[in-house]
Design an enzyme around this catalytic site. Structure first.
Site, PDB file in Angstrom:
ATOM      1  N   ARG A   1      -2.002   2.150 -13.132  1.00  0.00           N
ATOM      2  CA  ARG A   1      -0.660   1.807 -12.644  1.00  0.00           C
ATOM      3  C   ARG A   1       0.104   3.044 -12.198  1.00  0.00           C
ATOM      4  NH1 ARG A   1      -1.929  -1.524 -16.862  1.00  0.00           N
ATOM      5  NH2 ARG A   1      -1.972  -3.740 -16.307  1.00  0.00           N
TER       6      ARG A   1
ATOM      7  N   HIS B   1      -1.434  -0.258  -4.136  1.00  0.00           N
ATOM      8  CA  HIS B   1      -0.863  -1.486  -3.597  1.00  0.00           C
ATOM      9  C   HIS B   1       0.025  -2.149  -4.644  1.00  0.00           C
ATOM     10  CE1 HIS B   1      -4.591  -2.661  -5.666  1.00  0.00           C
ATOM     11  NE2 HIS B   1      -3.979  -3.806  -5.944  1.00  0.00           N
TER      12      HIS B   1
ATOM     13  N   HIS C   1      -7.391   0.877  -8.136  1.00  0.00           N
ATOM     14  CA  HIS C   1      -8.575   0.586  -8.934  1.00  0.00           C
ATOM     15  C   HIS C   1      -9.676   1.603  -8.631  1.00  0.00           C
ATOM     16  CE1 HIS C   1      -6.382  -3.036  -9.710  1.00  0.00           C
ATOM     17  NE2 HIS C   1      -6.464  -3.421  -8.442  1.00  0.00           N
TER      18      HIS C   1
END
Length: 373
Positions: free
Chosen positions: A256, A237, A81
């Site tokens: 992603r 993650h 993010h």
């Protein structure tokens, strides 16, 4: 002000069919129940329990956090993010270029960052989180039978500074990557270790995906019940399996990196990733005098309190801003400066910031999400 809220779980394919219903004592839907959203995010705003609308109708300002119950039966996508500055720039850029907000190739859905924390509530919770030192990666590779592909990978791992180039080679499926992705699960067959268990799990669910090899570059963690991770901007993650309470900034910005059929924006992901090797990002709670565990990250958007009362006393939770309380067991009574509300297992409520410190009595467990003082 206390306002009862509810919602229907999101039915993402990776979700468990039983974990959320069993945890909250609610009837199963018959399909996957991946995430229960309790917040005002437009993607799935909580509904008012009296049926009069959704949570956004009673808010004076934007709610800066989103509380979730998350149940993963299979791995989520590798993801990261952005920072606040990256989110603002990326959102403005895509708005100016005319990419529809719901386009599958849209990377920035809003101008906000999305750090997040997760507290395990199942006995174990497995995840990948952040890059590990090259020395540790090489030690893992040394436990595998030799092959040309693995020798190629070892040769590219010349130090921690080589991680960006190695990651880019893998995610862009450079020369030799297809063969390496195919052979790694075979080499890892029967080899003990959580990282190799993860390789086999990913190969079974996502055959041919470079994320199978990328997982060896990352920390693999198995949380026990009550342990927490904090995932700041730039931390790559993936949640693998387990049930947890997740709290994040109210954003839907996800870059992603594999293990998904959704859009993978490689250039943008490479811009936001933090390749610095770091230890597993455990977040230790503060424990107050009344036994409340407060998970407090380094951002102002959110903090999470876990409150357990047994009928023999009261617990107090400071409230620096708006809050959402979710009862996950038993029955509790929550009082503020102006109002109060009883909650039983599976019930949740929004609490306005003017209530100040909360007093929680009864016998049960409640999670309280609020802003971070």
């Amino acid at each position: 002000m206390f306002v009862g809220i509810t919602n229907a779980p999101r039915d993402y394919a990776w979700g468990s069919r039983t974990a959320i219903p069993e945890f909250l004592g609610t009837p199963p839907s018959g399909g996957p129940e991946a995430e229960l959203w309790l917040g005002a995010h437009p993607g799935s705003p909580a509904r008012l329990a009296d049926g009069s609308g959704d949570l956004r109708t009673v808010l004076d300002d934007r709610l800066p956090f989103l509380l979730k119950v998350l149940a993963a039966a299979s791995p989520l996508s590798l993801q990261a993010h952005p920072t606040p500055a990256q989110a603002e720039e990326g959102f403005a850029r895509e708005e100016a270029s005319g990419v529809p907000i719901d386009a599958p190739n849209r990377s920035y859905k809003d101008p906000f960052h999305k750090p997040e924390l997760l507290v395990a509530v199942s006995d174990t919770f497995d995840a990948l989180c952040g890059f590990r030192p090259v020395a540790e990666i090489l030690a893992s590779l040394a436990r595998l039978p030799a092959s040309a592909g693995l020798e190629d990978l070892r040769g590219r791992l010349t130090g921690d500074g080589s991680l960006p180039a190695v990651f880019k080679w893998l995610i862009t499926r450079g020369e030799g990557v297809e063969e390496l992705v195919a052979e790694l699960p075979r080499r890892a067959a029967g080899v003990e270790g959580l990282e190799f268990e993860t390789v086999r799990r990913l190969a079974a669910g996502f055959p041919g995906d470079p994320g199978i090899v990328i997982s060896l570059l990352l920390n693999t963690v198995r949380l026990s019940r009550g342990e927490a991770l904090y995932l700041p901007a730039g931390n790559i993650h993936a949640y693998l399996e387990g049930l947890g309470i997740e709290l994040m900034a109210a954003s839907d910005n996800v870059l992603r990196g594999g293990l998904t059929a959704k859009h993978v924006d490689v250039p943008e992901l490479l811009k936001v990733l933090d390749f610095t090797p770091r230890p597993i990002p455990y977040l230790e709670p503060e424990v107050t005098s009344s036994g409340v565990r407060i998970f407090r990250p380094d951002v102002p958007d959110f903090a999470l309190a876990e409150v357990m009362v047994d009928g023999g006393g009261e617990a107090r939770v400071p409230l620096p801003g708006p809050a959402i309380a979710l009862c996950t067991g038993g029955a509790v009574h929550v009082s503020g400066g102006h109002a109060d509300r009883a909650l039983v297992r599976s019930e949740a409520c929004y609490i306005s910031p003017d209530e100040g410190e909360l007093t929680i009595a009864g016998s049960g467990t409640v999670f309280v999400a609020t802003t971070n003082a």
